[in-house]
Design a protein around this motif. Structure first.
Motif, PDB file in Angstrom:
ATOM      1  N   ALA A  27       0.812  -1.218   0.000  1.00  0.00           N
ATOM      2  CA  ALA A  27       0.000   0.000   0.000  1.00  0.00           C
ATOM      3  C   ALA A  27       0.843   1.265   0.000  1.00  0.00           C
ATOM      4  CB  ALA A  27      -0.918  -0.008   1.220  1.00  0.00           C
ATOM      5  N   ALA A  28       1.952   1.251   0.744  1.00  0.00           N
ATOM      6  CA  ALA A  28       2.739   2.478   0.837  1.00  0.00           C
ATOM      7  C   ALA A  28       4.032   2.393   0.061  1.00  0.00           C
ATOM      8  CB  ALA A  28       3.049   2.780   2.298  1.00  0.00           C
ATOM      9  N   GLY A  29       4.221   1.349  -0.705  1.00  0.00           N
ATOM     10  CA  GLY A  29       5.481   1.154  -1.402  1.00  0.00           C
ATOM     11  C   GLY A  29       5.379   1.441  -2.875  1.00  0.00           C
ATOM     12  N   LEU A  30       6.433   1.070  -3.588  1.00  0.00           N
ATOM     13  CA  LEU A  30       6.448   1.264  -5.030  1.00  0.00           C
ATOM     14  C   LEU A  30       5.714   0.112  -5.695  1.00  0.00           C
ATOM     15  CD1 LEU A  30      10.135   2.401  -5.543  1.00  0.00           C
ATOM     16  CD2 LEU A  30       8.097   3.807  -5.386  1.00  0.00           C
ATOM     17  N   ALA A  31       4.974   0.401  -6.741  1.00  0.00           N
ATOM     18  CA  ALA A  31       4.174  -0.633  -7.405  1.00  0.00           C
ATOM     19  C   ALA A  31       5.062  -1.674  -8.042  1.00  0.00           C
ATOM     20  CB  ALA A  31       3.279   0.006  -8.461  1.00  0.00           C
ATOM     21  N   THR A  32       6.018  -1.260  -8.828  1.00  0.00           N
ATOM     22  CA  THR A  32       6.899  -2.206  -9.492  1.00  0.00           C
ATOM     23  C   THR A  32       8.266  -1.583  -9.628  1.00  0.00           C
ATOM     24  OG1 THR A  32       5.052  -2.992 -10.781  1.00  0.00           O
ATOM     25  CG2 THR A  32       7.191  -3.628 -11.549  1.00  0.00           C
ATOM     26  N   ALA A  33       9.275  -2.396  -9.422  1.00  0.00           N
ATOM     27  CA  ALA A  33      10.637  -1.916  -9.605  1.00  0.00           C
ATOM     28  C   ALA A  33      11.205  -2.546 -10.861  1.00  0.00           C
ATOM     29  CB  ALA A  33      11.488  -2.301  -8.393  1.00  0.00           C
ATOM     30  N   THR A  34      11.735  -1.729 -11.742  1.00  0.00           N
ATOM     31  CA  THR A  34      12.211  -2.231 -13.023  1.00  0.00           C
ATOM     32  C   THR A  34      13.712  -2.040 -13.141  1.00  0.00           C
ATOM     33  OG1 THR A  34      10.125  -1.582 -14.002  1.00  0.00           O
ATOM     34  CG2 THR A  34      11.912  -2.067 -15.511  1.00  0.00           C
ATOM     35  N   LEU A  35      14.410  -3.110 -13.533  1.00  0.00           N
ATOM     36  CA  LEU A  35      15.843  -3.031 -13.770  1.00  0.00           C
ATOM     37  C   LEU A  35      16.099  -2.844 -15.243  1.00  0.00           C
ATOM     38  CD1 LEU A  35      15.420  -4.862 -11.151  1.00  0.00           C
ATOM     39  CD2 LEU A  35      17.779  -5.557 -11.537  1.00  0.00           C
ATOM     40  N   SER A  36      17.277  -2.212 -15.544  1.00  0.00           N
ATOM     41  CA  SER A  36      17.609  -2.062 -16.948  1.00  0.00           C
ATOM     42  C   SER A  36      18.142  -3.373 -17.488  1.00  0.00           C
ATOM     43  CB  SER A  36      18.657  -1.014 -17.152  1.00  0.00           C
ATOM     44  OG  SER A  36      19.038  -0.390 -16.084  1.00  0.00           O
TER      45      SER A  36
ATOM     46  N   ARG B 263      12.814   1.802   3.567  1.00  0.00           N
ATOM     47  CA  ARG B 263      13.662   0.927   4.393  1.00  0.00           C
ATOM     48  C   ARG B 263      12.836   0.216   5.464  1.00  0.00           C
ATOM     49  NH1 ARG B 263      18.922   1.753   3.177  1.00  0.00           N
ATOM     50  NH2 ARG B 263      19.515   3.747   2.216  1.00  0.00           N
ATOM     51  N   SER B 264      11.901   0.917   6.052  1.00  0.00           N
ATOM     52  CA  SER B 264      11.071   0.308   7.090  1.00  0.00           C
ATOM     53  C   SER B 264      10.147  -0.757   6.513  1.00  0.00           C
ATOM     54  CB  SER B 264      10.250   1.382   7.815  1.00  0.00           C
ATOM     55  OG  SER B 264      11.085   2.241   8.553  1.00  0.00           O
ATOM     56  N   GLN B 265       9.649  -0.535   5.302  1.00  0.00           N
ATOM     57  CA  GLN B 265       8.808  -1.546   4.659  1.00  0.00           C
ATOM     58  C   GLN B 265       9.607  -2.820   4.404  1.00  0.00           C
ATOM     59  OE1 GLN B 265       7.543   0.812   1.331  1.00  0.00           O
ATOM     60  NE2 GLN B 265       5.587   1.341   2.271  1.00  0.00           N
TER      61      GLN B 265
ATOM     62  N   ARG C 198      14.339  -2.986  -2.106  1.00  0.00           N
ATOM     63  CA  ARG C 198      14.556  -1.730  -1.364  1.00  0.00           C
ATOM     64  C   ARG C 198      15.554  -0.836  -2.079  1.00  0.00           C
ATOM     65  NH1 ARG C 198      18.300  -2.887   3.345  1.00  0.00           N
ATOM     66  NH2 ARG C 198      19.612  -3.115   1.490  1.00  0.00           N
ATOM     67  N   ASP C 199      16.668  -1.424  -2.517  1.00  0.00           N
ATOM     68  CA  ASP C 199      17.721  -0.614  -3.127  1.00  0.00           C
ATOM     69  C   ASP C 199      17.303  -0.068  -4.488  1.00  0.00           C
ATOM     70  OD1 ASP C 199      19.286  -1.020  -0.926  1.00  0.00           O
ATOM     71  OD2 ASP C 199      20.435  -2.671  -1.783  1.00  0.00           O
ATOM     72  N   ILE C 200      16.456  -0.808  -5.199  1.00  0.00           N
ATOM     73  CA  ILE C 200      15.906  -0.267  -6.451  1.00  0.00           C
ATOM     74  C   ILE C 200      15.048   0.957  -6.156  1.00  0.00           C
ATOM     75  CG2 ILE C 200      14.273  -0.719  -8.330  1.00  0.00           C
ATOM     76  CD1 ILE C 200      15.207  -3.614  -8.311  1.00  0.00           C
TER      77      ILE C 200
ATOM     78  N   THR D 277       7.761  -3.008  16.080  1.00  0.00           N
ATOM     79  CA  THR D 277       8.387  -1.687  15.986  1.00  0.00           C
ATOM     80  C   THR D 277       8.319  -1.130  14.571  1.00  0.00           C
ATOM     81  OG1 THR D 277       9.906  -2.220  17.794  1.00  0.00           O
ATOM     82  CG2 THR D 277      10.538  -0.413  16.335  1.00  0.00           C
ATOM     83  N   THR D 278       8.655  -1.974  13.593  1.00  0.00           N
ATOM     84  CA  THR D 278       8.670  -1.473  12.214  1.00  0.00           C
ATOM     85  C   THR D 278       7.276  -1.107  11.735  1.00  0.00           C
ATOM     86  OG1 THR D 278       8.606  -3.783  11.423  1.00  0.00           O
ATOM     87  CG2 THR D 278      10.752  -2.724  11.548  1.00  0.00           C
ATOM     88  N   ARG D 279       6.276  -1.841  12.178  1.00  0.00           N
ATOM     89  CA  ARG D 279       4.904  -1.489  11.792  1.00  0.00           C
ATOM     90  C   ARG D 279       4.508  -0.130  12.374  1.00  0.00           C
ATOM     91  NH1 ARG D 279       1.961  -7.473  12.258  1.00  0.00           N
ATOM     92  NH2 ARG D 279       2.536  -8.143  10.140  1.00  0.00           N
TER      93      ARG D 279
END
Length: 465
Positions: free
Chosen positions: A13-22, A407-409, A151-153, A355-357
């Motif tokens: 819900a609060a993150g990125l929908a899709t992470a795409t690599l080249s 990072r928390s997600q 996360r790193d993407i 804690t993270t939640r």
């Protein structure tokens, strides 16, 4: 509690929908695919399976104590004899051969055979639990590596977007400087923030490459194409106390320690068996042709009971019994050691998750607030009530809030997997991903009652580089 776990792909819900690599590759890397690949390919897990098969042979070896030993011997030769008897020379040549067959069946070994079989079976159960522990460890590493890449993407994407915005901000500030609306200091501040953003982007790109290398090392396959953000429904315990209870009862490290203790207690009985008498039934048959003399054939068969009573064994067996008892005491202590360790893991995982939640909720509010603040500062800067530095600070605060949320997600998802592993639920059979589950009992069933056969040839070639 039913700890059957499920993995579902979706969009956090609060993150990125899709992470795409080249990459030009067409397939997508999902968390399920990562776990399945690690389950099939990880060399540490494959080695642990081989170790279990090695342990299985201990049962076959122990069971062999109830089986007879059959020995056949034979000889073939020739004798030349030259005898001088009071001047009379006698010269003779003859060939001979003999054959013998002996069968020895142990009838009593002081209880050592029974104890040895029971100990070997307990060791097998311990090895199976150790295999489950290794499987959990590898799947946790694979899930963590996948989430680290994801996360790193996201962090790299945020930094790249920030760099683009700051580039436009610098251009706009330069234009305003050219018409005299701002000072050279404002331009320098915009240049400084852009340089920092470029450095952060380079650092984020390096972290991504490191995470991708770690992922490939654990999973055995590189990441190409698209990565989908997982939504997890893992059937976790509902309370800290429940997590502690489940970890104490079901964590495979504790289960392995308990079976190891059972084996060590039985090893004491096995060692003590050497202090007691041993009884064997021996049957033998012999055939000799021309061994003792020409044209002399003998045949015989016998059956007997051999009783062996140990009287003094140099103190060796007594020392071995004492050693076995100390090993049993050690194994008993190790049960508590493992139990405390998994309770600590379950507790820390539960607290990390809790804690993270809470952090995510606060950080989501922070992102909303900093977004509103940034938009407001931008508008105020347009009418001259805010400086360029105010805009740059607001933009940096928004970036920091978004990165912290990402990072928390990641930390929340890792904590879920860690908690699932602590209660013994992070195995492929529990996850229910449709994998071809390794049958830990198949090889045991194959070799348990195997009377002969040395198996297939080993692969002598080194693994391909």
């Amino acid at each position: 509690m039913n700890i059957k776990a499920f993995l579902k792909l979706g969009v956090a819900a609060a993150g990125l929908a899709t992470a795409t690599l080249s990459s030009s590759a067409a397939w997508s890397a999902s968390l399920e695919e990562a776990l399945l690949a690690a389950y099939d390919n990880n060399p540490t897990l494959l080695a642990q399976r081989a170790s279990l098969r090695v342990t299985n042979e201990g049962v076959a070896q122990a069971v062999s104590g109830w089986r007879p030993t059959v020995t056949g011997t034979g000889s073939l030769g020739a004798i030349n004899s030259d005898t001088d008897n009071n001047g009379v020379d006698t010269d003779s040549d003859r060939s001979f051969y003999s054959a013998a067959l002996s069968v020895t069946q142990n009838l009593y070994a002081g209880g050592g055979t029974e104890a040895g079989i029971a100990s070997a079976e307990a060791n097998v159960l311990s090895a199976r639990a150790s295999l489950a522990a290794t499987e959990q460890s590898i799947l946790l590493e694979a899930a963590t590596a996948y989430l680290d890449v994801l996360r790193d993407i996201a962090v790299l994407d945020l930094n790249q977007q920030n760099e683009k915005r700051l580039q436009k901000q610098l251009e706009a500030t330069q234009d305003r400087f050219d018409v005299g609306e701002v000072t050279r200091t404002d331009v320098a501040q915009a240049e400084s923030r852009l340089s920092r953003a470029r450095a952060d982007t380079i650092s984020a790109a390096g972290s991504l490459e490191t995470s991708k290398a770690s992922y490939e090392q654990i999973v055995g396959e590189p990441i190409d194409g698209q990565m989908a953000t997982p939504v997890l429904n893992l059937g976790l315990p509902l309370s800290r106390d429940e997590a502690i209870t489940l970890s104490s009862d079901k964590n495979p490290l504790v289960v392995a320690a308990r079976h190891s203790y059972d084996a060590s207690v039985l090893d004491v009985d096995s060692a003590e068996a050497s202090l007691y008498p041993s009884l064997d039934l021996v049957g033998a048959t012999n055939y000799n042709n021309d061994v003792s003399g020409e044209d002399l054939t003998t045949k015989d068969a016998s059956i007997r009971l051999n009783l062996s009573v140990p009287i003094y064994q140099q103190g060796l067996v007594s020392s071995q019994v004492r050693q076995a008892k100390e090993s049993a005491s050690l194994a008993r202590v190790q049960i508590e050691e493992q139990r405390r360790s998994v309770i600590e893991t379950a507790t820390s995982s539960w607290e990390n998750l809790k804690t993270t939640r809470a952090q995510i909720e606060a950080q989501q509010d922070e992102v909303r607030a900093t977004t509103i603040a940034f938009e407001g500062v931008e508008q105020e800067a347009i009418v001259g009530s805010r400086t360029v530095l105010d805009v740059l600070d607001a933009e940096q605060e928004l970036l920091d809030a978004k990165v912290s949320l990402v990072r928390s997600q990641r930390d929340e998802n890792v904590a879920q997997f860690a908690l699932l592993a602590a209660i013994g639920g992070l195995t492929m059979s529990e996850l229910g991903l449709g994998a071809d589950i390794y049958d830990a009992t198949a090889h045991y069933d194959e070799v348990h009652d195997k009377w002969w056969g040395i198996g297939p040839d080993i692969e002598k070639d080194a693994p391909a580089e």
